[in-house]
Design a protein around this motif. Structure first.
Motif, mmCIF file in Angstrom:
data_model
loop_
_atom_site.group_PDB
_atom_site.id
_atom_site.type_symbol
_atom_site.label_atom_id
_atom_site.label_comp_id
_atom_site.label_asym_id
_atom_site.label_seq_id
_atom_site.Cartn_x
_atom_site.Cartn_y
_atom_site.Cartn_z
ATOM 1 N N MET A 54 -5.362 -1.061 -10.926
ATOM 2 C CA MET A 54 -4.071 -0.651 -10.353
ATOM 3 C C MET A 54 -4.229 -0.046 -8.949
ATOM 4 N N HIS A 55 -4.974 -0.789 -8.139
ATOM 5 C CA HIS A 55 -5.130 -0.429 -6.733
ATOM 6 C C HIS A 55 -4.598 -1.588 -5.895
ATOM 7 N N SER A 56 -4.693 -1.445 -4.567
ATOM 8 C CA SER A 56 -4.184 -2.473 -3.660
ATOM 9 C C SER A 56 -5.312 -3.121 -2.872
ATOM 10 N N THR A 57 -5.086 -4.357 -2.518
ATOM 11 C CA THR A 57 -5.920 -4.988 -1.505
ATOM 12 C C THR A 57 -5.256 -4.712 -0.148
ATOM 13 N N ALA A 58 -5.978 -5.057 0.926
ATOM 14 C CA ALA A 58 -5.398 -4.880 2.266
ATOM 15 C C ALA A 58 -4.104 -5.690 2.372
ATOM 16 N N LYS A 59 -4.101 -6.876 1.738
ATOM 17 C CA LYS A 59 -2.880 -7.697 1.803
ATOM 18 C C LYS A 59 -1.744 -7.075 0.999
ATOM 19 N N ASP A 60 -2.076 -6.454 -0.145
ATOM 20 C CA ASP A 60 -1.025 -5.742 -0.903
ATOM 21 C C ASP A 60 -0.407 -4.652 -0.030
ATOM 22 N N ALA A 61 -1.273 -3.959 0.718
ATOM 23 C CA ALA A 61 -0.774 -2.891 1.604
ATOM 24 C C ALA A 61 0.164 -3.489 2.649
ATOM 25 N N ALA A 62 -0.231 -4.644 3.197
ATOM 26 C CA ALA A 62 0.602 -5.298 4.220
ATOM 27 C C ALA A 62 1.937 -5.745 3.612
ATOM 28 N N LYS A 63 1.870 -6.225 2.366
ATOM 29 C CA LYS A 63 3.124 -6.629 1.697
ATOM 30 C C LYS A 63 4.026 -5.418 1.486
ATOM 31 N N ALA A 64 3.427 -4.281 1.144
ATOM 32 C CA ALA A 64 4.219 -3.048 0.957
ATOM 33 C C ALA A 64 4.894 -2.661 2.269
ATOM 34 N N ALA A 65 4.130 -2.749 3.368
ATOM 35 C CA ALA A 65 4.689 -2.402 4.686
ATOM 36 C C ALA A 65 5.846 -3.335 5.030
ATOM 37 N N GLN A 66 5.642 -4.614 4.710
ATOM 38 C CA GLN A 66 6.702 -5.611 4.954
ATOM 39 C C GLN A 66 7.929 -5.290 4.116
ATOM 40 N N ALA A 67 7.693 -5.028 2.818
ATOM 41 C CA ALA A 67 8.806 -4.815 1.887
ATOM 42 C C ALA A 67 9.661 -3.628 2.311
ATOM 43 N N MET A 68 9.021 -2.549 2.750
ATOM 44 C CA MET A 68 9.812 -1.355 3.088
ATOM 45 C C MET A 68 10.242 -1.353 4.556
ATOM 46 N N GLY A 69 9.755 -2.324 5.320
ATOM 47 C CA GLY A 69 10.123 -2.375 6.739
ATOM 48 C C GLY A 69 9.426 -1.315 7.558
ATOM 49 N N ALA A 70 8.180 -0.997 7.187
ATOM 50 C CA ALA A 70 7.409 -0.023 7.978
ATOM 51 C C ALA A 70 7.016 -0.666 9.305
ATOM 52 N N GLU A 71 7.164 0.105 10.377
ATOM 53 C CA GLU A 71 6.866 -0.443 11.700
ATOM 54 C C GLU A 71 5.359 -0.697 11.862
ATOM 55 N N HIS A 72 4.553 0.290 11.482
ATOM 56 C CA HIS A 72 3.098 0.189 11.645
ATOM 57 C C HIS A 72 2.416 0.508 10.320
ATOM 58 N N LEU A 73 1.245 -0.088 10.132
ATOM 59 C CA LEU A 73 0.495 0.117 8.885
ATOM 60 C C LEU A 73 -0.913 0.591 9.213
ATOM 61 N N LEU A 74 -1.343 1.632 8.523
ATOM 62 C CA LEU A 74 -2.724 2.100 8.664
ATOM 63 C C LEU A 74 -3.375 2.035 7.287
ATOM 64 N N LEU A 75 -4.490 1.321 7.200
ATOM 65 C CA LEU A 75 -5.184 1.172 5.919
ATOM 66 C C LEU A 75 -6.111 2.362 5.691
ATOM 67 N N THR A 76 -6.311 2.708 4.409
ATOM 68 C CA THR A 76 -7.225 3.805 4.062
ATOM 69 C C THR A 76 -7.704 3.612 2.627
ATOM 70 N N HIS A 77 -8.542 4.561 2.125
ATOM 71 C CA HIS A 77 -8.946 4.575 0.714
ATOM 72 C C HIS A 77 -9.715 3.307 0.327
ATOM 73 N N TYR A 78 -10.890 3.149 0.970
ATOM 74 C CA TYR A 78 -11.684 1.940 0.738
ATOM 75 C C TYR A 78 -12.681 2.147 -0.397
ATOM 76 N N SER A 79 -12.871 1.113 -1.159
ATOM 77 C CA SER A 79 -13.901 1.095 -2.190
ATOM 78 C C SER A 79 -15.266 1.225 -1.520
ATOM 79 N N SER A 80 -16.236 1.731 -2.265
ATOM 80 C CA SER A 80 -17.582 1.864 -1.690
ATOM 81 C C SER A 80 -18.223 0.492 -1.466
ATOM 82 N N SER A 81 -17.539 -0.574 -1.910
ATOM 83 C CA SER A 81 -18.061 -1.925 -1.619
ATOM 84 C C SER A 81 -17.686 -2.361 -0.191
#
Ligand SMILES: [Zn+2]
Length: 383
Positions: free
Chosen positions: A304-331
């Motif tokens: 129940m986590h997100s990929t970078a693309k899931d994050a981008a889809k979330a930004a798109q869905a809510m109409g966020a102007e800018h997106l900053l990724l964070t919370h990376y797996s140790s992989s």
């Protein structure tokens, strides 16, 4: 202006010089801490010392933080809270402190009917439910008696709309609130339910709308004297030679208040994010977890986590102007792939590092990165 200091970009455990979650949102009215993983107070100290050494004006001090927003109860997001609160006490804090977090509906109902110290042994309550942790913190000294400063404790549950409750560890009372509490003077702070393995939410911080610019040339052009121009500028309607002049006619459109949202942990497809998009209420900046990249889409769903693309889809869905990724797996050691995958769907996107400072203003957005000696702006991080 809103300024975000990102102090931890790793998920679950420290890796590659990244620490676990915690960010400070600096607003014109004070500082808000969103999540507080292990060791955050030391990171704040180091970050603040760097700011000072570089001659920058800002400081991060736990005495300046008025509000703590917790996104969920996983320990990489809250294991640093009690030590932080105790350091505040040792530093002689006397200003009140506010803490807010989502909890499960079962613990909400139990506390509502049985008080703040009701037994939370129902197996349906997650082990790390914030309500359980708070009871522990209180027993370990997070009360006014022990700390010497006031703390307001608020919990929210999303099972039937949005229910808020205030908990009082001193009296043991719980109080259902008819309306959401004002968590912070000077900005609107709202939770947005997310989808994780425990009760969780994103938090948005929105400044008040900015009044439109006063058109002094128009007023002066009418031949008005200074006193009349002044009144119009202050919003007072006037009458000149029997002709009424409305102050609002001399102002441009007001501008929507600046807004930042931090997602906490969540899988993709969050309904509350889509609702924000439908209402046109997306933030200027969304800071969203992106634990994995495309290659680990199955893991993202499983945990129940997100990929970078899931994050981008979330930004798109809510109409966020800018997106900053964070919370990376140790992989993930290098975030280049995360950025390029997310940019396929949301072009104005970058990946955070520990120590980043992001400035959001009406003039635009900028990202400052620590290079070991100072901060420098990353050109074209955002469009
Ligand atoms: Zn996490």
């Amino acid at each position: 202006m809103l300024e975000v200091h990102v102090l931890g970009t790793s998920s679950a455990r420290p890796a590659y010089g990244r620490e676990v979650s915690g960010s400070v949102i600096d607003t014109p009215s004070g500082q808000i801490l969103v999540d507080c993983g292990e060791g955050l107070q030391l990171r704040m100290k180091e970050h603040s010392a760097r700011l000072k050494n570089c001659g920058m004006q800002q400081r991060l001090r736990h005495t300046r933080i008025r509000l703590l927003l917790l996104t969920h109860g996983h320990l990489d997001h809250c294991w640093g809270v009690l030590p932080l609160m105790q350091s505040m006490a040792l530093d002689g804090r006397n200003k009140p402190f506010v803490v807010a977090a989502p909890i499960s509906d079962i613990s909400f109902d139990a506390m509502l009917h049985g008080g703040a110290y009701v037994s939370l042994d129902d197996p349906g309550i997650p082990r790390v439910d914030m309500a359980r942790q708070w009871q522990q913190w209180w027993s370990l000294g997070a009360t006014i008696d022990q700390l010497g400063y006031e703390v307001d404790w608020y919990v929210v549950d999303f099972s039937t709309g949005e229910r808020w409750m205030r908990l009082n560890p001193e009296s043991g009372e719980s109080e259902l609130l008819e309306t959401p509490p004002v968590l912070f003077d000077g900005a609107e702070v709202r939770p947005h339910e997310t989808l994780h393995s425990v009760p969780s939410c994103a938090w948005s911080v929105t400044l008040a709308d900015k009044p439109g610019r006063f058109d002094s040339e128009k007023a002066v052009g009418l031949g008005l004297d200074d006193s009349a121009v002044n009144k119009l500028a202050r919003g007072i309607d006037i009458e000149v030679d029997g002709k009424p002049l409305t102050a609002a006619d001399f102002r441009g459109d007001s501008r929507k208040g600046l807004s930042v949202m931090i997602s906490g942990d969540t899988k993709g497809g969050v309904p509350s994010f889509m609702e924000l998009g439908e209402q046109g209420e997306g933030p200027n900046l969304l800071i969203h977890e992106s634990t994995y990249t495309d290659i680990k889409q199955d893991k993202a769903e499983e945990w129940m986590h997100s990929t970078a693309k899931d994050a981008a889809k979330a930004a798109q869905a809510m109409g966020a102007e800018h997106l900053l990724l964070t919370h990376y797996s140790s992989s993930i050691e290098d975030t280049t792939i995360s950025i390029s995958e997310a940019r396929e769907l949301h072009a104005s996107c970058y990946a955070a590092d520990d120590g980043d400072i992001i400035r959001v203003s009406y003039d635009g957005i900028s990202l400052l990165r620590w290079d070991g000696r100072g901060w420098s702006q990353i050109e074209n991080a955002f469009l």
